[in-house]
Design an enzyme around this catalytic site. Sequence first.
Site, mmCIF file in Angstrom:
data_model
loop_
_atom_site.group_PDB
_atom_site.id
_atom_site.type_symbol
_atom_site.label_atom_id
_atom_site.label_comp_id
_atom_site.label_asym_id
_atom_site.label_seq_id
_atom_site.Cartn_x
_atom_site.Cartn_y
_atom_site.Cartn_z
ATOM 1 N N LYS A 110 0.839 -1.211 0.000
ATOM 2 C CA LYS A 110 0.000 0.000 0.000
ATOM 3 C C LYS A 110 0.868 1.254 0.000
ATOM 4 O O LYS A 110 0.562 2.222 -0.699
ATOM 5 C CB LYS A 110 -0.968 -0.016 1.185
ATOM 6 C CG LYS A 110 -2.131 -0.959 0.928
ATOM 7 C CD LYS A 110 -3.086 -1.036 2.083
ATOM 8 C CE LYS A 110 -4.171 -2.072 1.801
ATOM 9 N NZ LYS A 110 -4.764 -2.606 3.012
ATOM 10 N N LYS A 189 -3.311 -10.017 -10.610
ATOM 11 C CA LYS A 189 -4.345 -10.326 -9.616
ATOM 12 C C LYS A 189 -5.519 -9.345 -9.770
ATOM 13 O O LYS A 189 -5.285 -8.139 -9.896
ATOM 14 C CB LYS A 189 -3.746 -10.183 -8.202
ATOM 15 C CG LYS A 189 -4.740 -10.487 -7.104
ATOM 16 C CD LYS A 189 -4.338 -9.865 -5.771
ATOM 17 C CE LYS A 189 -5.562 -9.275 -5.144
ATOM 18 N NZ LYS A 189 -5.579 -8.777 -3.846
ATOM 19 N N LYS A 192 -9.637 -4.095 -7.058
ATOM 20 C CA LYS A 192 -10.244 -2.800 -7.421
ATOM 21 C C LYS A 192 -9.171 -1.732 -7.543
ATOM 22 O O LYS A 192 -9.310 -0.805 -8.312
ATOM 23 C CB LYS A 192 -11.361 -2.391 -6.467
ATOM 24 C CG LYS A 192 -11.025 -2.474 -5.023
ATOM 25 C CD LYS A 192 -12.269 -2.409 -4.142
ATOM 26 C CE LYS A 192 -11.936 -2.717 -2.709
ATOM 27 N NZ LYS A 192 -12.214 -4.079 -2.317
HETATM 28 P P1 ADP Z 1 -9.056 -5.705 -3.395
HETATM 29 O O1 ADP Z 1 -7.714 -6.267 -3.784
HETATM 30 O O2 ADP Z 1 -9.948 -5.571 -4.585
HETATM 31 O O3 ADP Z 1 -8.938 -4.404 -2.605
HETATM 32 P P2 ADP Z 1 -9.695 -6.874 -0.863
HETATM 33 O O4 ADP Z 1 -8.286 -6.719 -0.421
HETATM 34 O O5 ADP Z 1 -10.746 -5.980 -0.267
HETATM 35 O O6 ADP Z 1 -9.756 -6.780 -2.453
HETATM 36 O O7 ADP Z 1 -10.110 -8.399 -0.634
HETATM 37 C C1 ADP Z 1 -11.246 -8.891 0.057
HETATM 38 C C2 ADP Z 1 -11.208 -10.408 0.074
HETATM 39 O O8 ADP Z 1 -11.251 -10.929 -1.270
HETATM 40 C C3 ADP Z 1 -9.939 -10.989 0.705
HETATM 41 O O9 ADP Z 1 -10.235 -12.179 1.395
HETATM 42 C C4 ADP Z 1 -9.069 -11.261 -0.473
HETATM 43 O O10 ADP Z 1 -8.103 -12.255 -0.214
HETATM 44 C C5 ADP Z 1 -10.089 -11.705 -1.516
HETATM 45 N N1 ADP Z 1 -9.598 -11.375 -2.866
HETATM 46 C C6 ADP Z 1 -9.468 -10.122 -3.393
HETATM 47 N N2 ADP Z 1 -8.989 -10.179 -4.654
HETATM 48 C C7 ADP Z 1 -8.807 -11.503 -4.939
HETATM 49 C C8 ADP Z 1 -8.339 -12.205 -6.090
HETATM 50 N N3 ADP Z 1 -7.987 -11.566 -7.192
HETATM 51 N N4 ADP Z 1 -8.277 -13.553 -6.019
HETATM 52 C C9 ADP Z 1 -8.655 -14.216 -4.887
HETATM 53 N N5 ADP Z 1 -9.105 -13.610 -3.774
HETATM 54 C C10 ADP Z 1 -9.186 -12.263 -3.774
#
Ligand code: ADP
Length: 320
Positions: A110, A189, A192
């Site tokens: 981050k 990956k 958002k």
């Molecule tokens: P982002 O990366 O979009 O900000 P978050 O960090 O809020 O997503 O993730 C929320 C949940 O979704 C977590 O448990 C995270 O491990 C899962 N997650 C997010 N992106 C993925 C992905 N591309 N593949 C698998 N799990 C994911």
Amino acid sequence: MRILSGIQPSGKLHLGNYFGMMKPALELQKEGTAFLFIANYHALTTVSDAEMLRKSTVDVALDFLACGLDTDRTIFFKQSDIPEVTELTWLLSIVTPMGLLERCHSYKDKIAKGVAPSHGLFAYPVLMAADILAYQSNLVPVGRDQKQHVEVTRDIAIKFNNEFGQVFTIPEPSIRETVAVVPGVDGQKMSKSYNNHLEIFGDEKETRAKIMRIVTDSKPLESPKDPEKCNVFCLYRLFASDSQRIDMENRYRNGGFGYGDAKKALFEIMWSYFEPFRKKRKELVNNIDYVEEVLRSGGEKAGAEAVKTLNSARRAMGID
Ligand code: ADP
Ligand code: TRP
């Protein structure tokens, strides 16, 4: 068995969230008592627009209920309705070594992306540990990127139990290796923050257009193609039955099937998969009072558990 997971209301939920965390957590609802919560305190580390945070919090609630959260089995609540968690964060921070937090990838990532290195961002994993430990959770379903945070939680809990006596259950992460990292439209990956995501409840036209932009190699229509190396196929298989998947693999391998055709098939299967959820979500939007009541009553139940744990931790440390 207690199953617990949380998600930040920091934007629209996408296929990575759905297959990495929501679907596994919703399937585990049958295996024990599940706690699912909206991590709005965590979201404060990256969202500074109050109205947006409020709106995203309601959106996440609607999304979970539409996707099959069973309110008879699962305690669904807002993190901020449980103030005990913030007090527990302080008690846990007393036994949290700085080095443990300094090693966290999520913090380093981050900062690298330009988020200001605040104390809140640094202490994020301690708040997450408090979330998990407050409810004496056994299993934490998350995507692979959150595994380290659950390991940090274990280290903190073990250290606390060693120093002050047995207060916390030691949790285990639960990660589905087949969907641990869902790729985005650019092959990285899905996230958002990379803007490479496909929203679960996105607009039809935009979703179609985004799927048509998925990055592939430039093999011509006639050539045989390797499905395993294709982002379109990686997403398609998440929705497909075994026979649909095998059929698609054969089409790739036989040639005469272009990436444009694969993208159309992906759109169709994704759109029909979420159709019943979209219907349910529309009903819920017209019944926001019900959604608020679910969260309020979930907060009451979760709070009762968190108070017990907090009191044990306070007693163990000499704060009665
Ligand atoms: P982002 O990366 O979009 O900000 P978050 O960090 O809020 O997503 O993730 C929320 C949940 O979704 C977590 O448990 C995270 O491990 C899962 N997650 C997010 N992106 C993925 C992905 N591309 N593949 C698998 N799990 C994911
Ligand atoms: N940090 C998690 C994420 O970004 C959200 C979260 C907060 C969480 N507290 C938790 C997940 C406790 C599981 C358990 O996805």
